[in-house]
Scaffold this active site. Structure first.
Site, short mmCIF file in Angstrom:
data_model
loop_
_atom_site.label_atom_id
_atom_site.label_comp_id
_atom_site.label_asym_id
_atom_site.label_seq_id
_atom_site.Cartn_x
_atom_site.Cartn_y
_atom_site.Cartn_z
CB THR A 143 46.96 33.49 43.54
OG1 THR A 143 45.84 34.20 42.99
CG2 THR A 143 47.24 32.28 42.69
CB THR A 178 36.57 37.68 34.91
OG1 THR A 178 35.53 37.03 35.63
CG2 THR A 178 36.00 38.57 33.88
CD GLU A 257 44.95 41.79 43.72
OE1 GLU A 257 45.48 40.69 43.49
OE2 GLU A 257 45.16 42.81 43.04
#
Length: 385
Positions: A143, A178, A257
């Site tokens: 993603t 996770t 990220e």
């Protein structure tokens, strides 16, 4: 190319959930085989989690499905029915029962699957997929990941292999595993052998990574064993499995990220593993520690602050604690300002080790995370727009 172990094939496609990259992955065996899985404990778990938890309760599965960029979480009974339909129809295409299919999903919360596209995509699934490329499957799972995550290892003294793939860079704080991770092996193991080994390894690896302290509603970690390579020594298998899962754990942490640095926090001389992990997680999850690493600032006071937050651990005595950046002690043996400033280069590197000795016992734990950047804030501020 990293190929799947014997007994597994894959099918990867774009079914229109993502604009221009693959978003539908199926990895399958020819029959139900031993399976173990762990799922999020979130009270907002999605239907992919709730139905798959039930499907694997007998220790068997034949196929795993990943639908990427749509988590189908908090979508009510309609979303549940959609997930059941996915399992049913994928099973029908593969000649398997609905409960032999594990469904995983990842993406934005609160949006149902676009079922017209999903149905059309499942209709294109071959009854006998022929793909064997693990990297292609890992790429289809992505993603916000910037790289596909694959790892492999051989099981010592056997012909067996372990191959794993994972996705996950944000909303990562272990409450089981996770992220979404799929592990496949051709080792011959019974469900009763596979499950405890998998749980132990997950606890030492995936449960030791944290990006931002937020637990996903879709966390799923699944392993299937085809048995096509024959019997193995269980201890050797556990070692190979840990090699794969630890590799994936580090890949997840490195790809956080906006991350520039992998942060590895080692806590030793602790009263027990629970204390060691608790302290390590408090350090790696501290926004002030993360931003110090991002800025290359050897501010050991932020590490001391994080340790101090473990106020229930009354046996921790600040006069006995030792803090190091890499191999350099920064507390209680204080560095001169010039020497401390020289540590800035190390703190700016792509792998920063923070080593803390508590001197409350002889246990240890290591956890993994990443720095906190302005890119992380910007990305997540704009996530759905």
């Amino acid at each position: 190319m990293t190929t799947l172990p014997r007994g597994f094939t894959q099918y990867v496609a774009n079914i229109g959930i993502k604009d221009d990259t693959d978003d539908f992955v199926v990895v399958t065996a020819s029959r139900p085989i031993p399976c173990a899985a762990l799922f999020t404990k979130s009270r907002f778990a999605g239907p992919s989690v709730t139905i798959s938890r039930d499907h694997v309760s007998n220790g068997l599965a034949q196929a795993v499905v990943v639908i990427s960029k749509n988590s189908n979480v908090a979508t009510g009974q309609a979303g549940h029915d959609d997930a059941v339909e996915v399992a049913t129809e994928v099973g029908a295409r593969l000649g398997a029962g609905r409960t032999d299919v594990v469904v995983t999903s990842t993406g934005v919360i609160g949006r149902r699957y676009p079922m017209d596209r999903v149905r059309a995509g499942i209709a294109g699934l071959p009854s006998q997929p022929t793909g064997t490329d693990a990297l292609a499957a890992a790429t289809g799972m992505m993603t916000t990941d910037t790289v596909a995550k694959v790892a492999a290892a051989d099981v010592a003294d056997s012909a067996a292999r372990v191959v794993g793939m994972a996705k996950g860079v944000g909303m990562i704080e272990p409450d089981m595993a996770t992220h979404i991770s799929l592990v496949f092996t051709d080792a011959e193991l019974s469900p009763d052998q596979l499950d405890p080994v998998f749980r132990r390894v997950v606890d030492r690896t995936f449960n030791c990574v944290s990006i931002d302290t937020d637990t996903s509603t879709s966390d799923s970690s699944v392993i299937l064993a085809s048995g096509d390579a024959g019997s193995v020594d269980v201890t050797a298998f556990e070692s190979a499995l840990e090699t794969v899962c630890l590799d994936l754990t580090k890949q997840i942490a490195r790809d956080g990220e906006g991350a520039n640095s992998l942060i590895e926090v080692r806590v030793d001389a602790a009263a027990d593993v629970g204390q060691a992990r608790r302290v390590a997680k408090t350090i790696v999850n501290s926004p002030l520690v993360k931003t110090a690493v991002h800025g290359g600032d050897p501010n050991w006071g932020r590490v001391a602050m994080a340790i101090g937050k473990c106020s229930d651990d009354v046996d921790i005595d600040q006069d006995r604690v030792v803090i190091r950046f890499g191999t350099t002690e920064v507390y209680p043996e204080l560095l001169e300002d010039d020497a401390l400033a020289q540590l800035s280069t190390y703190m700016s590197s792509d792998h920063v080790v923070i080593h803390v000795s508590l001197h409350t016992g002889d246990a240890d734990a290591t956890v993994y995370g990443c720095d906190l950047s302005d890119e992380y804030v910007r990305f997540n501020a704009d996530y759905t727009t």
